[in-house]
Motif scaffolding. Structure first.
Motif, PDB file in Angstrom:
ATOM      1  N   ALA A  97       1.792  10.473  11.409  1.00 61.58           N
ATOM      2  CA  ALA A  97       0.618  11.076  10.790  1.00 61.58           C
ATOM      3  C   ALA A  97       0.615  10.991   9.271  1.00 61.58           C
ATOM      4  O   ALA A  97      -0.293  11.506   8.640  1.00 61.58           O
ATOM      5  CB  ALA A  97       0.517  12.542  11.223  1.00 61.58           C
ATOM      6  N   SER A  98       1.628  10.384   8.687  1.00 62.73           N
ATOM      7  CA  SER A  98       1.680  10.293   7.236  1.00 62.73           C
ATOM      8  C   SER A  98       0.497   9.487   6.716  1.00 62.73           C
ATOM      9  O   SER A  98       0.195   8.399   7.212  1.00 62.73           O
ATOM     10  CB  SER A  98       2.985   9.620   6.806  1.00 62.73           C
ATOM     11  OG  SER A  98       2.995   9.420   5.417  1.00 62.73           O
ATOM     12  N   ARG A  99      -0.165  10.011   5.699  1.00 65.55           N
ATOM     13  CA  ARG A  99      -1.328   9.322   5.147  1.00 65.55           C
ATOM     14  C   ARG A  99      -0.883   8.214   4.201  1.00 65.55           C
ATOM     15  O   ARG A  99      -0.004   8.403   3.360  1.00 65.55           O
ATOM     16  CB  ARG A  99      -2.220  10.302   4.401  1.00 65.55           C
ATOM     17  CG  ARG A  99      -3.475   9.658   3.814  1.00 65.55           C
ATOM     18  CD  ARG A  99      -4.437  10.690   3.289  1.00 65.55           C
ATOM     19  NE  ARG A  99      -5.592  10.070   2.655  1.00 65.55           N
ATOM     20  CZ  ARG A  99      -6.643   9.594   3.311  1.00 65.55           C
ATOM     21  NH1 ARG A  99      -6.664   9.672   4.636  1.00 65.55           N
ATOM     22  NH2 ARG A  99      -7.655   9.058   2.677  1.00 65.55           N
ATOM     23  N   GLY A 100      -1.478   7.041   4.326  1.00 65.55           N
ATOM     24  CA  GLY A 100      -1.178   5.917   3.456  1.00 65.55           C
ATOM     25  C   GLY A 100      -2.458   5.256   2.991  1.00 65.55           C
ATOM     26  O   GLY A 100      -3.550   5.593   3.442  1.00 65.55           O
ATOM     27  N   HIS A 101      -2.329   4.313   2.078  1.00 63.69           N
ATOM     28  CA  HIS A 101      -3.523   3.646   1.556  1.00 63.69           C
ATOM     29  C   HIS A 101      -3.925   2.442   2.390  1.00 63.69           C
ATOM     30  O   HIS A 101      -5.085   2.021   2.348  1.00 63.69           O
ATOM     31  CB  HIS A 101      -3.299   3.216   0.109  1.00 63.69           C
ATOM     32  CG  HIS A 101      -2.036   2.439  -0.111  1.00 63.69           C
ATOM     33  ND1 HIS A 101      -1.872   1.162   0.336  1.00 63.69           N
ATOM     34  CD2 HIS A 101      -0.883   2.775  -0.735  1.00 63.69           C
ATOM     35  CE1 HIS A 101      -0.671   0.717  -0.001  1.00 63.69           C
ATOM     36  NE2 HIS A 101      -0.033   1.688  -0.644  1.00 63.69           N
ATOM     37  N   GLY A 102      -3.014   1.841   3.117  1.00 62.51           N
ATOM     38  CA  GLY A 102      -3.354   0.723   3.980  1.00 62.51           C
ATOM     39  C   GLY A 102      -3.689  -0.558   3.269  1.00 62.51           C
ATOM     40  O   GLY A 102      -4.276  -1.465   3.864  1.00 62.51           O
ATOM     41  N   ARG A 103      -3.314  -0.684   2.010  1.00 67.55           N
ATOM     42  CA  ARG A 103      -3.708  -1.864   1.225  1.00 67.55           C
ATOM     43  C   ARG A 103      -2.654  -2.971   1.224  1.00 67.55           C
ATOM     44  O   ARG A 103      -2.982  -4.144   1.190  1.00 67.55           O
ATOM     45  CB  ARG A 103      -4.016  -1.454  -0.219  1.00 67.55           C
ATOM     46  CG  ARG A 103      -5.170  -0.470  -0.355  1.00 67.55           C
ATOM     47  CD  ARG A 103      -6.477  -1.094   0.081  1.00 67.55           C
ATOM     48  NE  ARG A 103      -7.592  -0.125  -0.005  1.00 67.55           N
ATOM     49  CZ  ARG A 103      -8.821  -0.373   0.397  1.00 67.55           C
ATOM     50  NH1 ARG A 103      -9.118  -1.567   0.914  1.00 67.55           N
ATOM     51  NH2 ARG A 103      -9.757   0.547   0.301  1.00 67.55           N
ATOM     52  N   TYR A 104      -1.386  -2.610   1.203  1.00 64.61           N
ATOM     53  CA  TYR A 104      -0.311  -3.601   1.162  1.00 64.61           C
ATOM     54  C   TYR A 104       0.922  -3.001   1.811  1.00 64.61           C
ATOM     55  O   TYR A 104       1.065  -1.780   1.932  1.00 64.61           O
ATOM     56  CB  TYR A 104       0.003  -4.036  -0.280  1.00 64.61           C
ATOM     57  CG  TYR A 104       0.375  -2.894  -1.197  1.00 64.61           C
ATOM     58  CD1 TYR A 104       1.676  -2.404  -1.274  1.00 64.61           C
ATOM     59  CD2 TYR A 104      -0.596  -2.293  -2.004  1.00 64.61           C
ATOM     60  CE1 TYR A 104       2.017  -1.360  -2.105  1.00 64.61           C
ATOM     61  CE2 TYR A 104      -0.270  -1.239  -2.843  1.00 64.61           C
ATOM     62  CZ  TYR A 104       1.032  -0.776  -2.892  1.00 64.61           C
ATOM     63  OH  TYR A 104       1.358   0.271  -3.729  1.00 64.61           O
ATOM     64  N   GLY A 105       1.835  -3.866   2.239  1.00 68.27           N
ATOM     65  CA  GLY A 105       3.077  -3.414   2.829  1.00 68.27           C
ATOM     66  C   GLY A 105       4.203  -3.402   1.816  1.00 68.27           C
ATOM     67  O   GLY A 105       4.058  -3.870   0.688  1.00 68.27           O
ATOM     68  N   TYR A 106       5.325  -2.874   2.221  1.00 74.39           N
ATOM     69  CA  TYR A 106       6.487  -2.840   1.328  1.00 74.39           C
ATOM     70  C   TYR A 106       7.080  -4.238   1.199  1.00 74.39           C
ATOM     71  O   TYR A 106       7.270  -4.952   2.192  1.00 74.39           O
ATOM     72  CB  TYR A 106       7.556  -1.880   1.854  1.00 74.39           C
ATOM     73  CG  TYR A 106       8.800  -1.898   0.997  1.00 74.39           C
ATOM     74  CD1 TYR A 106       8.799  -1.287  -0.248  1.00 74.39           C
ATOM     75  CD2 TYR A 106       9.939  -2.571   1.405  1.00 74.39           C
ATOM     76  CE1 TYR A 106       9.916  -1.330  -1.062  1.00 74.39           C
ATOM     77  CE2 TYR A 106      11.073  -2.621   0.609  1.00 74.39           C
ATOM     78  CZ  TYR A 106      11.051  -1.995  -0.633  1.00 74.39           C
ATOM     79  OH  TYR A 106      12.156  -2.053  -1.438  1.00 74.39           O
ATOM     80  N   SER A 107       7.420  -4.603  -0.029  1.00 75.29           N
ATOM     81  CA  SER A 107       8.038  -5.902  -0.297  1.00 75.29           C
ATOM     82  C   SER A 107       8.993  -5.730  -1.475  1.00 75.29           C
ATOM     83  O   SER A 107       8.566  -5.371  -2.573  1.00 75.29           O
ATOM     84  CB  SER A 107       6.978  -6.955  -0.628  1.00 75.29           C
ATOM     85  OG  SER A 107       7.564  -8.156  -1.064  1.00 75.29           O
ATOM     86  N   ALA A 108      10.273  -5.982  -1.259  1.00 75.63           N
ATOM     87  CA  ALA A 108      11.271  -5.868  -2.320  1.00 75.63           C
ATOM     88  C   ALA A 108      11.270  -7.137  -3.170  1.00 75.63           C
ATOM     89  O   ALA A 108      11.358  -8.244  -2.640  1.00 75.63           O
ATOM     90  CB  ALA A 108      12.652  -5.633  -1.728  1.00 75.63           C
ATOM     91  N   LEU A 109      11.181  -6.979  -4.467  1.00 78.90           N
ATOM     92  CA  LEU A 109      11.095  -8.132  -5.362  1.00 78.90           C
ATOM     93  C   LEU A 109      12.217  -9.157  -5.150  1.00 78.90           C
ATOM     94  O   LEU A 109      11.941 -10.361  -5.103  1.00 78.90           O
ATOM     95  CB  LEU A 109      11.074  -7.653  -6.816  1.00 78.90           C
ATOM     96  CG  LEU A 109      11.012  -8.734  -7.896  1.00 78.90           C
ATOM     97  CD1 LEU A 109       9.747  -9.576  -7.763  1.00 78.90           C
ATOM     98  CD2 LEU A 109      11.090  -8.114  -9.281  1.00 78.90           C
TER      99      LEU A 109
END
Length: 306
Positions: free
Chosen positions: A13-25
């Motif tokens: 149920a955590s709210r997120g923005h839904g725009r991009y996923g996690y990516s480590a540089l």
């Protein structure tokens, strides 16, 4: 990711923005900027207009009730004096700029935007005025604001702007969708990365996010954190030297956000000029460019984070 409702597809149920996923540089593909360079540097010059007797605006000092002449006149000085000193500095150092323009500036300060256009600088949309935020509007009102600002810049510049920065870095939950639908190719509001990142938008679309600074930004640094002119200039030099070393292993974007009514002031301009001269002295090792050029180049690259 689900860009239609602003929720990350995480299964809880955590709210997120839904725009991009996690990516480590460190785990991303490595690429070069033009000329086999690894550090792209751009100057973001904010040309802004405000309302007399109302609306938002950075405060040099508590100004009291409206009309707040003290702070209005301070900001107005930036368009009448400071911006022209900034232009002279950029000319002397042969540095391009991305000029972030409130659309009402054409009427309020005739000739100002045109002077930077003559330099060949990129003109970026920056809403109508910095006396307002777009993120507090409903969707129809925000769409109308974007349409109004876009139409004026397109008419005045002879072409539609490619990029957008919201006044006060203000976004609603649908701003990236509205910008993509209005034809924008990139946005500058997010300071979450040192590389361009694709944002998902509703209907299966996407828009590119180009890094915009909040550390190397004179409003947070000087107005909010009370950094001295020398401290702000030193931060620019230190960040540049560090990012130039870091860029050996990964291509990076370094933006510097400037406002003429702040760093155009003589006691701040001199140390700023020193910092920018340090960057210009290393121009052969970097890509001095604009946010729009970064976006155009990055959009053609495979495997950008999304």
């Amino acid at each position: 990711m689900d860009a239609s409702n602003g929720q990350a597809s995480t299964g809880h149920a955590s709210r997120g923005h839904g725009r991009y996923g996690y990516s480590a540089l460190p785990h991303r593909p490595v690429y070069d900027w033009p000329g086999a360079k690894r550090l792209a540097v751009y100057l973001a010059l904010n040309l802004e207009t405000f309302e007399f007797g109302g609306g938002l605006g950075a405060e040099l000092a508590p100004g009291g009730p409206q009309p707040d002449v003290l702070n209005y006149a301070w900001r107005d000085w930036g368009n009448r004096v400071g911006a022209w000193r900034m232009k002279e500095t950029f000319d002397a150092l042969r540095l391009p700029a991305s000029v972030l323009v409130n659309s009402r500036l054409y009427a309020d300060c005739p000739g100002l935007v045109e002077a930077f256009r003559t330099r060949g600088d990129e003109i970026v949309a920056h809403g109508r005025t910095n006396a307002e935020r777009q993120g507090v509007l409903d969707e129809a009102e925000e769409r109308a604001l974007i349409a109004e600002a876009t139409a004026i810049l397109t008419r005045e510049e002879g072409r539609a702007p490619a990029g957008w920065l919201g006044p006060w870095i203000s976004q609603s939950t649908v701003t990236p969708d509205l910008l993509a639908e209005a034809g924008y190719r990139y946005l500058l509001d997010w300071a979450h990365d040192d590389q361009p990142v694709w944002f998902a938008t509703r209907g299966g679309g996407r828009i590119l996010s180009v890094p915009y600074p909040q550390e190397l930004n004179d409003i947070p640094a000087i107005v909010a954190r009370k950094d001295s002119p020398a401290q702000f200039a030193d931060a620019i030099v230190a960040a540049f030297d560090e990012m130039r070393e870091q860029s050996v292993s990964a291509p990076l974007v370094m933006g510097i956000a400037l406002h003429p009514y702040i760093v155009g002031q003589p006691h701040r301009l001199r140390p700023l000029r020193r910092a920018l001269a340090h960057i210009a002295d290393h121009r052969d090792a970097i890509w001095p460019t604009t946010a729009g050029a970064i976006a155009a180049y990055a959009a053609e690259l495979p495997n950008l984070p999304a």
